[in-house]
Write a protein that holds these residues in place. Structure first.
Motif, mmCIF file in Angstrom:
data_model
loop_
_atom_site.group_PDB
_atom_site.id
_atom_site.type_symbol
_atom_site.label_atom_id
_atom_site.label_comp_id
_atom_site.label_asym_id
_atom_site.label_seq_id
_atom_site.Cartn_x
_atom_site.Cartn_y
_atom_site.Cartn_z
ATOM 1 N N SER A 192 0.854 -1.189 0.000
ATOM 2 C CA SER A 192 0.000 0.000 0.000
ATOM 3 C C SER A 192 0.886 1.233 0.000
ATOM 4 N N PRO A 194 -0.467 7.988 2.242
ATOM 5 C CA PRO A 194 -0.842 9.267 1.620
ATOM 6 C C PRO A 194 -0.165 10.473 2.271
ATOM 7 N N GLU A 251 -1.771 13.146 -7.410
ATOM 8 C CA GLU A 251 -2.352 11.852 -7.050
ATOM 9 C C GLU A 251 -1.722 10.734 -7.863
ATOM 10 N N THR A 306 -3.914 7.413 -4.415
ATOM 11 C CA THR A 306 -3.284 7.953 -3.208
ATOM 12 C C THR A 306 -2.796 9.376 -3.450
#
Length: 341
Positions: A236, A239, A259, A271
């Motif tokens: 993952s 952010p 992004e 993200t």
């Protein structure tokens, strides 16, 4: 060395050298050998950092156009190789790439005239240790995105990095510069984490092996080693909150909120993060016509460059001079003025 020894053992008439004379000659040879090794080491050293040898394609005797790139697993390297191919194919230039620690080191190499072209992010050019007069811009290119990769499900925010094992990028890289600024904005000091300074490839391997929890990458999209990692295991991206991005933009105007699309890496959702523009650098003494021709070749044959990496599709002539904080080389200026008119 064996040939040299054989030649000094014998003299005219087949007489052997005296033992004392032979020892003196051997001693001198050892001094010369050690000196030669030292010189070679110094040739590939800049500011205490080791510069990897030039690629095989540019180690001949011909005068060479050197392109300072970055980690072989990043975006700078394949684009640099593609550029070298263009210069050889269309300009007849002997050219090739240099693997480096990326932006900071590239700026140093170009300013010292050890490379004719260097990739860099624009934030590096604002550092006080780099005088703007030492490097000039050839063209702006695409943007780098900060990508904070983790394999740990419990890491959701920057605050979650506290107490974790974190790679912030190699010394001499734009990744390290940007990651340190982000961590400072998140009120995280170096002693709050177990910090390492790994390359892109090393960071991916360490994430894969579980020896680190988080790694920072500043590169174009997609980064090859992150894409490979995402295909192998669940990852993952951490952010960058808008409020923090706004604060960083206020302090460093070249950082912008952007992004990373959910289509970029397998299984990773969209993200928010920071982006910073890349630029190709050269030194002021590069002949005007040579700089002009290099920029012209890049844009005349941009589709070929775009085949090297998807990020090259973000290189647009209309945006070539936007967001660049340093002066352009006179040859590059001439090219852009001709295009405008």
């Amino acid at each position: 060395m064996g040939t040299i020894l054989a030649s000094i053992i014998c003299v005219r008439g087949g007489q052997s050298l005296k033992t004392g004379t032979l020892l003196k000659i051997l001693f001198l040879l050892i001094i010369l050998l050690v000196g030669s090794i030292k010189i070679k080491q110094e040739l590939f050293s800049t500011g205490g950092q080791t510069v990897p040898p030039l690629s095989e394609e540019i180690t001949g005797n011909q005068t060479t156009l050197v392109i300072a790139t970055g980690d072989m697993s990043g975006v700078y390297f394949p684009l640099g190789q593609a550029m070298a191919d263009l210069f050889r194919k269309y300009d007849g230039k002997s050219s090739g790439t240099q693997v480096t620690n990326a932006s900071v080191q590239n700026t140093k190499l170009v300013s010292q005239k050890q490379a004719e072209i260097g990739f860099s992010t624009v934030d590096v050019l604002a550092l006080p240790e780099y005088k703007k007069s030492e490097v000039l811009a050839l063209t702006g290119i695409y943007s780098n995105f900060i990508q904070i990769v983790t394999t740990e499900n419990e890491i959701k925010t920057l605050e979650d990095l506290r107490g974790k094992r974190v790679s912030i990028g190699t010394v001499g890289s734009g990744t390290k510069l940007m990651s340190e600024r982000i961590l400072k904005a998140a009120n995280l000091a170096s002693y709050d984490m177990d910090i390492s300074t790994l390359s892109f490839t090393q960071s991916a391997d360490a994430l894969r092996n579980g020896t680190i929890d988080v790694a920072f990458f500043s590169s174009g999209l997609p980064n090859p080693v992150i894409a490979e990692l995402a295909a192998e295991m669940e990852i993952s991206l951490v952010p960058i909150p808008k409020q923090m991005a706004d604060r960083l933009h206020e302090e460093f105007e070249y950082y912008t909120l952007d992004e990373i699309s959910g289509q970029t890496y397998e299984g990773v959702e969209s993200t928010p993060t920071l982006a910073v523009k890349n630029v190709l650098l050269t030194y002021p003494d590069l002949p005007k016509q040579e700089a002009y021709q290099m920029v012209k070749t890049l844009y005349d044959h941009l589709p070929e460059l775009q085949n090297a990496h998807p990020e090259a599709k973000e290189i647009k002539l209309a945006e070539a001079t936007r967001g660049i904080s340093i002066d352009f080389h006179p040859g590059a200026k001439q090219f852009f003025e001709e295009i405008i008119h």
